[in-house]
Scaffold this motif. Structure first.
Motif, PDB file in Angstrom:
ATOM      1  N   LEU A   1       0.822  -1.209   0.000  1.00  0.00           N
ATOM      2  CA  LEU A   1       0.000   0.000   0.000  1.00  0.00           C
ATOM      3  C   LEU A   1       0.857   1.260   0.000  1.00  0.00           C
ATOM      4  O   LEU A   1       0.877   2.052   0.940  1.00  0.00           O
ATOM      5  CB  LEU A   1      -0.944  -0.008   1.209  1.00  0.00           C
ATOM      6  N   ASP A   2       1.549   1.485  -1.121  1.00  0.00           N
ATOM      7  CA  ASP A   2       2.453   2.624  -1.189  1.00  0.00           C
ATOM      8  C   ASP A   2       1.745   3.948  -1.430  1.00  0.00           C
ATOM      9  O   ASP A   2       2.387   5.002  -1.395  1.00  0.00           O
ATOM     10  CB  ASP A   2       3.532   2.389  -2.255  1.00  0.00           C
ATOM     11  N   PHE A   3       0.429   3.925  -1.638  1.00  0.00           N
ATOM     12  CA  PHE A   3      -0.315   5.183  -1.694  1.00  0.00           C
ATOM     13  C   PHE A   3      -0.360   5.843  -0.325  1.00  0.00           C
ATOM     14  O   PHE A   3      -0.769   7.004  -0.200  1.00  0.00           O
ATOM     15  CB  PHE A   3      -1.734   4.956  -2.232  1.00  0.00           C
ATOM     16  N   LEU A   4       0.077   5.132   0.717  1.00  0.00           N
ATOM     17  CA  LEU A   4       0.112   5.700   2.067  1.00  0.00           C
ATOM     18  C   LEU A   4       1.400   6.471   2.364  1.00  0.00           C
ATOM     19  O   LEU A   4       1.574   6.992   3.457  1.00  0.00           O
ATOM     20  CB  LEU A   4      -0.064   4.582   3.104  1.00  0.00           C
ATOM     21  N   ASN A   5       2.305   6.545   1.406  1.00  0.00           N
ATOM     22  CA  ASN A   5       3.509   7.357   1.584  1.00  0.00           C
ATOM     23  C   ASN A   5       3.143   8.842   1.665  1.00  0.00           C
ATOM     24  O   ASN A   5       2.036   9.241   1.278  1.00  0.00           O
ATOM     25  CB  ASN A   5       4.482   7.113   0.422  1.00  0.00           C
ATOM     26  N   PRO A   6       4.043   9.688   2.185  1.00  0.00           N
ATOM     27  CA  PRO A   6       3.695  11.082   2.491  1.00  0.00           C
ATOM     28  C   PRO A   6       3.047  11.882   1.375  1.00  0.00           C
ATOM     29  O   PRO A   6       2.085  12.612   1.618  1.00  0.00           O
ATOM     30  CB  PRO A   6       5.042  11.688   2.904  1.00  0.00           C
TER      31      PRO A   6
ATOM     32  N   SER B   1      -3.467   2.853 -12.073  1.00  0.00           N
ATOM     33  CA  SER B   1      -2.349   1.911 -12.162  1.00  0.00           C
ATOM     34  C   SER B   1      -2.464   0.796 -11.129  1.00  0.00           C
ATOM     35  O   SER B   1      -1.983  -0.319 -11.345  1.00  0.00           O
ATOM     36  CB  SER B   1      -1.008   2.636 -12.011  1.00  0.00           C
ATOM     37  N   SER B   2      -3.139   1.069 -10.015  1.00  0.00           N
ATOM     38  CA  SER B   2      -3.370   0.018  -9.010  1.00  0.00           C
ATOM     39  C   SER B   2      -4.349  -1.017  -9.544  1.00  0.00           C
ATOM     40  O   SER B   2      -4.172  -2.220  -9.342  1.00  0.00           O
ATOM     41  CB  SER B   2      -3.912   0.630  -7.712  1.00  0.00           C
ATOM     42  N   GLY B   3      -5.385  -0.544 -10.241  1.00  0.00           N
ATOM     43  CA  GLY B   3      -6.323  -1.475 -10.859  1.00  0.00           C
ATOM     44  C   GLY B   3      -5.650  -2.323 -11.912  1.00  0.00           C
ATOM     45  O   GLY B   3      -5.897  -3.541 -12.010  1.00  0.00           O
ATOM     46  N   LEU B   4      -4.789  -1.701 -12.718  1.00  0.00           N
ATOM     47  CA  LEU B   4      -4.018  -2.442 -13.717  1.00  0.00           C
ATOM     48  C   LEU B   4      -3.156  -3.506 -13.053  1.00  0.00           C
ATOM     49  O   LEU B   4      -3.160  -4.682 -13.459  1.00  0.00           O
ATOM     50  CB  LEU B   4      -3.138  -1.474 -14.505  1.00  0.00           C
TER      51      LEU B   4
ATOM     52  N   ALA C   1       0.871 -19.736  -4.658  1.00  0.00           N
ATOM     53  CA  ALA C   1       1.990 -18.826  -4.911  1.00  0.00           C
ATOM     54  C   ALA C   1       1.775 -17.488  -4.207  1.00  0.00           C
ATOM     55  O   ALA C   1       0.645 -17.027  -4.046  1.00  0.00           O
ATOM     56  CB  ALA C   1       2.149 -18.598  -6.409  1.00  0.00           C
ATOM     57  N   HIS C   2       2.868 -16.886  -3.786  1.00  0.00           N
ATOM     58  CA  HIS C   2       2.847 -15.529  -3.238  1.00  0.00           C
ATOM     59  C   HIS C   2       3.101 -14.553  -4.383  1.00  0.00           C
ATOM     60  O   HIS C   2       4.232 -14.421  -4.852  1.00  0.00           O
ATOM     61  CB  HIS C   2       3.911 -15.349  -2.162  1.00  0.00           C
ATOM     62  N   VAL C   3       2.045 -13.900  -4.846  1.00  0.00           N
ATOM     63  CA  VAL C   3       2.158 -12.901  -5.915  1.00  0.00           C
ATOM     64  C   VAL C   3       2.034 -11.516  -5.290  1.00  0.00           C
ATOM     65  O   VAL C   3       1.072 -11.231  -4.576  1.00  0.00           O
ATOM     66  CB  VAL C   3       1.075 -13.113  -6.990  1.00  0.00           C
ATOM     67  N   VAL C   4       3.014 -10.667  -5.586  1.00  0.00           N
ATOM     68  CA  VAL C   4       3.096  -9.335  -4.982  1.00  0.00           C
ATOM     69  C   VAL C   4       2.929  -8.260  -6.046  1.00  0.00           C
ATOM     70  O   VAL C   4       3.471  -8.385  -7.153  1.00  0.00           O
ATOM     71  CB  VAL C   4       4.456  -9.147  -4.271  1.00  0.00           C
ATOM     72  N   THR C   5       2.183  -7.235  -5.710  1.00  0.00           N
ATOM     73  CA  THR C   5       2.122  -6.049  -6.556  1.00  0.00           C
ATOM     74  C   THR C   5       2.073  -4.816  -5.667  1.00  0.00           C
ATOM     75  O   THR C   5       2.047  -4.918  -4.431  1.00  0.00           O
ATOM     76  CB  THR C   5       0.924  -6.099  -7.516  1.00  0.00           C
ATOM     77  N   VAL C   6       2.082  -3.648  -6.305  1.00  0.00           N
ATOM     78  CA  VAL C   6       2.112  -2.374  -5.582  1.00  0.00           C
ATOM     79  C   VAL C   6       0.897  -1.552  -5.972  1.00  0.00           C
ATOM     80  O   VAL C   6       0.506  -1.506  -7.136  1.00  0.00           O
ATOM     81  CB  VAL C   6       3.405  -1.590  -5.908  1.00  0.00           C
TER      82      VAL C   6
END
Length: 325
Positions: free
Chosen positions: A40-45, A274-277, A293-298
């Motif tokens: 959840l990098d939308f939580l950055n400053p 871009s999060s939806g994509l 599987a552990h699939v990671v996205t941002v």
């Protein structure tokens, strides 16, 4: 005795040093779909993952003595990088100039200016390539520091040493099997893949591409679709020069990306297209790798910079239509 540049960095960047670890959460939008691990990098400053590259690049230049309070930074970016640079420069006592196509949403312009940043708008017809050319010219003319985000190795390195390491500490068992991202500058997917690969993970990189036909191609320089801003083709030297064995390309229709974004918002994640994509492509990646599987996205950025775009305007129209008797 501490280096004077480090003392100055400490004095002026006490807030910059405090970017906290963002959450990594399992998200499942539909029963039986399987969980995707979402950073959840939308939580950055400043509201995006670009805070990481802005701070990493600028702090490094400060430590090297190449930036001092009052200096000017200039960058070509149509969105989140400019916003992140504007915030970081405000905190470090630097001046910032964003070079952007005049077609960018007004929300982005307002956010940058609110942090004290200046804006140079280039003709919409020239797309982002026109902004890149203008930023290079202004840097040469004025001596301003030009990060060159599309080719600066520190872009990917920021994600390798921060985002990637956080995920490895957060993911169950410390193992990532798949990493999914659209490509704008290329820093996210390259940096994350390098972090996971170097840690010994059996990781497959997946490139999420928003494309529905040639009629939507080349609308923002080399954009695959104007409807998912920031995911572009052929500009990222970081991506084209990288070595990511087993890279898989996943095409996602922009309609799917937009609807997935709205579904994420309805589930309490205030994100942009871009999060939806990324999420839609990650679901496809999970199908290929298997349910365990552990699939990671941002989730790269927040929704408020898209209020005047299709993400919200057409959504509002549909809701108004549904409410009519």
């Amino acid at each position: 005795m501490a280096d004077k540049s480090c003392e100055l960095l400490s004095d002026n960047c006490r807030f910059i040093q405090q970017i906290s670890m963002t959450p990594l959460v399992p998200v499942e939008l539909a029963p039986g779909q399987g969980s995707i691990w979402c950073k959840l990098d939308f939580l950055n400053p400043s509201g995006s993952t670009k805070d990481r590259i802005a701070r990493y690049i600028l702090e490094k230049q400060w430590r090297l003595g190449r930036l001092r309070k009052g200096d000017t930074v200039i960058e070509a970016s149509s969105g989140s990088t400019s916003i992140a640079m504007a915030l970081a420069c405000a905190q470090m006592g630097l001046k910032f100039i964003a070079v952007m196509p005049e077609s960018v949403s007004n929300e982005r312009v307002m956010i940058i200016r609110s942090y004290g940043g200046q804006i140079i708008l280039t003709p919409a017809a020239d797309k982002i390539l026109g902004s890149l050319k203008r930023a290079a010219e202004e840097s040469e003319r004025t001596g301003a520091f030009y990060p060159r985000q599309f080719e600066n190795l520190d872009n990917a390195e920021a994600h390798r040493v921060s985002t990637g390491q956080e995920i490895l500490r957060q993911i169950p068992g410390g193992i990532v099997h798949g990493v999914v991202s659209g490509v704008g500058t290329g820093g996210t997917i390259v940096g994350l893949f390098n972090a996971f690969h170097e840690a010994g993970c059996p990781v497959t990189p997946f490139f999420a591409k928003p494309i529905e036909g040639l009629q939507h191609y080349d609308v923002e320089c080399c954009s695959f679709s104007s409807r998912v801003p920031g995911v572009v083709d052929g500009i990222s030297k970081l991506f084209t020069d990288s070595s990511m064995p087993g890279l898989v390309e996943i095409n996602i229709d922009p309609d799917v990306a937009i609807e997935t974004t709205r579904a994420l918002i309805r589930h309490g994640f205030p994100v942009g297209p871009s999060s939806g994509l990324n999420f839609a492509a990650a679901v496809e990646a999970l199908k290929r790798l298997g349910p365990n599987a552990h699939v990671v996205t941002v989730f790269p950025d927040r929704m408020e910079r898209y209020f005047s775009t299709e993400l919200f305007t057409s959504w509002k129209e549909k809701e108004m239509e549904a409410a009519r008797p």
